[in-house]
Design an enzyme around this catalytic site. Sequence first.
Site, PDB file in Angstrom:
ATOM      1  N   TRP A   1       0.839  -1.214   0.000  1.00 59.97           N
ATOM      2  CA  TRP A   1       0.000   0.000   0.000  1.00 59.97           C
ATOM      3  C   TRP A   1       0.870   1.260   0.000  1.00 59.97           C
ATOM      4  O   TRP A   1       0.418   2.359  -0.278  1.00 59.97           O
ATOM      5  CB  TRP A   1      -0.959   0.005   1.212  1.00 59.97           C
ATOM      6  CG  TRP A   1      -0.311   0.273   2.546  1.00 59.97           C
ATOM      7  CD1 TRP A   1       0.707  -0.437   3.106  1.00 59.97           C
ATOM      8  CD2 TRP A   1      -0.619   1.322   3.477  1.00 59.97           C
ATOM      9  NE1 TRP A   1       1.044   0.086   4.343  1.00 59.97           N
ATOM     10  CE2 TRP A   1       0.240   1.165   4.598  1.00 59.97           C
ATOM     11  CE3 TRP A   1      -1.537   2.357   3.494  1.00 59.97           C
ATOM     12  CZ2 TRP A   1       0.201   2.020   5.701  1.00 59.97           C
ATOM     13  CZ3 TRP A   1      -1.580   3.212   4.597  1.00 59.97           C
ATOM     14  CH2 TRP A   1      -0.716   3.040   5.676  1.00 59.97           C
ATOM     15  N   ASP A   2       2.148   1.075   0.275  1.00 59.21           N
ATOM     16  CA  ASP A   2       3.097   2.189   0.301  1.00 59.21           C
ATOM     17  C   ASP A   2       3.021   3.016  -0.991  1.00 59.21           C
ATOM     18  O   ASP A   2       3.156   4.244  -0.963  1.00 59.21           O
ATOM     19  CB  ASP A   2       4.540   1.675   0.404  1.00 59.21           C
ATOM     20  CG  ASP A   2       4.781   0.732   1.569  1.00 59.21           C
ATOM     21  OD1 ASP A   2       3.823   0.085   2.001  1.00 59.21           O
ATOM     22  OD2 ASP A   2       5.935   0.631   2.015  1.00 59.21           O
TER      23      ASP A   2
ATOM     24  N   GLU B   1       0.982  -2.037  13.025  1.00 60.78           N
ATOM     25  CA  GLU B   1       1.052  -3.503  13.048  1.00 60.78           C
ATOM     26  C   GLU B   1       1.431  -4.051  14.423  1.00 60.78           C
ATOM     27  O   GLU B   1       1.583  -5.252  14.588  1.00 60.78           O
ATOM     28  CB  GLU B   1       2.059  -3.981  11.995  1.00 60.78           C
ATOM     29  CG  GLU B   1       1.545  -3.765  10.587  1.00 60.78           C
ATOM     30  CD  GLU B   1       2.550  -4.141   9.509  1.00 60.78           C
ATOM     31  OE1 GLU B   1       3.732  -4.335   9.822  1.00 60.78           O
ATOM     32  OE2 GLU B   1       2.139  -4.235   8.333  1.00 60.78           O
TER      33      GLU B   1
ATOM     34  N   LYS C   1       3.508   1.452  16.074  1.00 58.56           N
ATOM     35  CA  LYS C   1       4.618   1.308  15.126  1.00 58.56           C
ATOM     36  C   LYS C   1       4.702   2.515  14.191  1.00 58.56           C
ATOM     37  O   LYS C   1       5.773   3.002  13.858  1.00 58.56           O
ATOM     38  CB  LYS C   1       4.397   0.025  14.326  1.00 58.56           C
ATOM     39  CG  LYS C   1       5.503  -0.292  13.338  1.00 58.56           C
ATOM     40  CD  LYS C   1       5.203  -1.580  12.579  1.00 58.56           C
ATOM     41  CE  LYS C   1       6.325  -1.958  11.629  1.00 58.56           C
ATOM     42  NZ  LYS C   1       5.968  -3.056  10.743  1.00 58.56           N
TER      43      LYS C   1
HETATM   44  C1  BGC Z   1       4.859  -1.373   7.544  1.00 60.33           C
HETATM   45  C2  BGC Z   1       3.817  -1.449   6.457  1.00 60.33           C
HETATM   46  C3  BGC Z   1       4.500  -1.322   5.122  1.00 60.33           C
HETATM   47  C4  BGC Z   1       5.606  -2.344   4.961  1.00 60.33           C
HETATM   48  C5  BGC Z   1       6.420  -2.142   3.693  1.00 60.33           C
HETATM   49  C6  BGC Z   1       5.898  -2.460   7.301  1.00 60.33           C
HETATM   50  O1  BGC Z   1       6.905  -2.383   8.269  1.00 60.33           O
HETATM   51  O2  BGC Z   1       4.286  -1.551   8.805  1.00 60.33           O
HETATM   52  O3  BGC Z   1       2.880  -0.402   6.621  1.00 60.33           O
HETATM   53  O4  BGC Z   1       3.552  -1.491   4.115  1.00 60.33           O
HETATM   54  O5  BGC Z   1       6.504  -2.246   6.039  1.00 60.33           O
HETATM   55  O6  BGC Z   1       7.029  -0.899   3.695  1.00 60.33           O
END
Ligand code: BGC
Length: 767
Positions: free
Chosen positions: A355-356, A486, A597
Amino acid sequence: MKQYIVKDPWKIIEDRFHPEHNRITESLCSLGNGYFGQRGNFEEHYSGYTLQGNYISGIYYPDKTIVGWWKNGYPEYFAKVLNSVNWSSVDIWINKQRLDIAKCTIIAFNRTLDMRQGILYRSIELELPNGEKVKINTQRFCSYTCKELGAMQYSIESLSHDLEIRIRTFLDFDVKNEDANYDEKFWLEKDKKITKDGGYLISETKKTGFRVCASYKYIISGGDLSSDHKSIERDNYLGNETVVRLQKGESTNIQKLATITTSFHHPEANLAELSTDLLQYNTHLGYQNCLDQHISAWEQKWESSDIEIKGDVAAQQGIRFNIFHLNQSYTGENPDLNIGPKGFTGEKYGGSTYWDTEAYCLPYYQSTAPMKVSKNLLIYRYKHLQKAIENAAKLGFKDGAALYPMVTINGEECHNEWEITFEEIHRNGAIAYAIFEHARYTGDDSYLYEGGLEVLIAIARFWAQRVNWSQQKQKYVILGVTGPNEYENNVNNNWYTNVIATWSLEYCIACIDHVKEQDSVWAEIITKTNFDDTEINKWNDIKNQIYLPNNKELGIKLQQDGFLDKEIIPVSAIPNEETPINQHWSWDRILRSCYIKQADVLQGMYFLEDRFTTESIKKNFEFYEPLTVHESSLSPCVHAILACTIGKFEKAYEMYLRTARLDIDDYNNDTEDGLHITSMAGTWMSIVKGFAGMRVTDNMISFKPHLPEQWDSYSFKINFRGHLLHLGYDNKSLKIKNIATKELTLSINSETHTINSNEELVLINKS
Ligand code: BGC
């Protein structure tokens, strides 16, 4: 945090070898051109601490999943971008001893990434265990002009008497991924041809059948070249060996050009021919001309995307480092490609799409590249719509509901942790939001007609099925989710998820009303999606009756139903040696803690800023930020932007440095795995949307500039609807030049101004 990189506005410099940080420096010095890329590995064999990495966009392998306890709905495989042909290395023997820098005494060392020109340099003086001394200078680049070309130059000067140097140039597909689940190699040799001055090698990925052809040519000059020549062939490898004698003070120079063509980008039958023709062409052009063209392509790229900060070299180096890697990772010619969180700098995250892209990357490419570049990011998701519908169907959703994967490369879900795969569903909201963001910024709604509305309808259907009616609350609720944070799983009513879900429904309804005005297009969409008008009634009902947890007393939105049951202790109370907590605490302890986080409630406030008062944003910021550990790279940038919105500029500066120098200073102790490419776009936003306060509302662009007190000035360029705006701000004035054939009306600090074509507006600072 580590601070061994020399501060410089245009360069990343390691001026003394730090073997213990070698993997970090390799990540920092990665090269790429949107098509292929590589880590800043040494050219020679190195038995020390290293992660060897060469990656080609789009070339992946579906590695069979490993999980402890299989759950229905898990994907069978994790698609990873593969470590691929090593084209830039050489192997050197000096008086019969193989050169291995890990075993040498280093007398002088410098590794420098020149970001202005996209070139990696290294110079090293060393003594081998056999007592011989040499000085080596290297230079290499992944051409920004000819995207399938890589080039390197390597020279050795003898600091001892009478040296015999055996040089092997080669192509090597016999490589591994460090993160391969079953320690497997993924390449099968298909064809090769070796000549005295180079050769080509074709290899194919297991299972996915992608073919890659690498060709190379080399020239050695200087020293006493013997006629001894040896060709080396083994499975997935070919090389040429030459012997040179050097007297003290003499040097020999190797130039190597390599081309890489793939069946992802070209018809398979032509790969060898294409690759060798391209090589021929570039050899004819010569190393220096290839380099000059590459340099001028980077010059042009910087012309449209640079941000200049005066008075603060750490901040300047940070933003250029971020912009450089964004420009290396994605160039937007091909809608089948996307931006992996590690780009071409490491294996972690599989090189896949998260989703980034929608939540963080889109605005950068929107403002600094032609519109087709960012639009291709949207089209990528349209191309995956059918797979997203199948993905949702696997989880029990129906009637055309789509759940886009958390992690994907080809549209199929790759992630296999239930708390993320099944629960981190907020990603669907970001994909809808990007459609809105694109239309809002560019004023171009064509994507809605070209597939965007189909995506929105499928997403709306998902939300409509994912909510349930709570008898107790007499509201719609969303249960069992993981929000952007997360560090909490399986929570009920994550405020962000509920908000973005209802916003998606609302936006979809608005877009339907808009597109409906064109009968024929709308009729086609109805047929394609099997849309029934009554669906909208349910969506409206959900939108009007969604449960959004909040706490009136504290004046905050509640991250999730049970958040206030947690013991609320600020991050400042965690001893330094226990951070990052994800590397020191058990997962269980993290889940029970109040630590966040990354931006969660604040992510929603950032996306939907207009819906909240500054006072409300401030209250939420003051409550949540002290509980946030920023252990996702995506976190500090959102906080920097919001801190500017609420006037907390010291905090904004702290967050800016954290996002801009996250990798250079290794804040989260994980740069060794690769860089955090997607959050780099957030760094760019911290300046443009944060300090400069850029927004687009009702078709008008606006700025509310602020100058951090550590800076003398900053300036940048952005595209906006056919205007190239050049904004410069210092403590005397704000200047905005409108480079365009038409005038522009814009708002600055809430006052409207018009700038004529190719004129500059100068506003003198009052304070
Ligand atoms: C983040 C996610 C992100 C992923 C890739 C994870 O550490 O919590 O939001 O999509 O890294 O960057």
